[in-house]
Design an enzyme around this catalytic site. Structure first.
Site, PDB file in Angstrom:
ATOM      1  N   ASP A  34     -54.470  93.991  16.465  1.00 59.56           N
ATOM      2  CA  ASP A  34     -53.501  93.480  15.509  1.00 59.56           C
ATOM      3  C   ASP A  34     -53.346  91.979  15.734  1.00 59.56           C
ATOM      4  OD1 ASP A  34     -51.767  93.116  17.696  1.00 59.56           O
ATOM      5  OD2 ASP A  34     -50.672  94.975  17.299  1.00 59.56           O
ATOM      6  N   SER A  35     -52.503  91.341  14.950  1.00 66.94           N
ATOM      7  CA  SER A  35     -52.381  89.876  15.028  1.00 66.94           C
ATOM      8  C   SER A  35     -51.895  89.420  16.407  1.00 66.94           C
ATOM      9  CB  SER A  35     -51.462  89.355  13.926  1.00 66.94           C
ATOM     10  OG  SER A  35     -50.189  89.954  14.019  1.00 66.94           O
TER      11      SER A  35
END
Length: 75
Positions: A34-35
């Site tokens: 994920d980010s």
């Protein structure tokens, strides 16, 4: 060891996955990053390679990340 192999090994250690699963065309989503994971990985890579990595929307694959590192090493 080239840049891709080193990045792949660092990512494999970070995520607990097999290094063989990581290909140049692998996207962050395919690798379940994920980010926050990407930002954390980028900071680790900056320390490892002693560079500043400019992450932007174009960096979606492992090869794009490696290209950014190689560019930063030349600067």
């Amino acid at each position: 060891m080239n840049t891709f192999d080193k990045v792949a090994q660092i990512l494999a250690d970070y995520k607990g996955i097999e290094v063989e699963q990581i290909k140049p065309e692998s996207t962050f989503a395919e690798l379940k990053l994920d980010s926050l994971d990407v930002a954390d990985l980028a900071m680790n890579l900056e320390d490892e390679f002693d560079v500043t990595i400019e992450l932007d929307q174009s960096v979606k694959t492992m090869q794009a990340l490696v290209d950014k590192i190689d560019e930063a090493k030349k600067a």
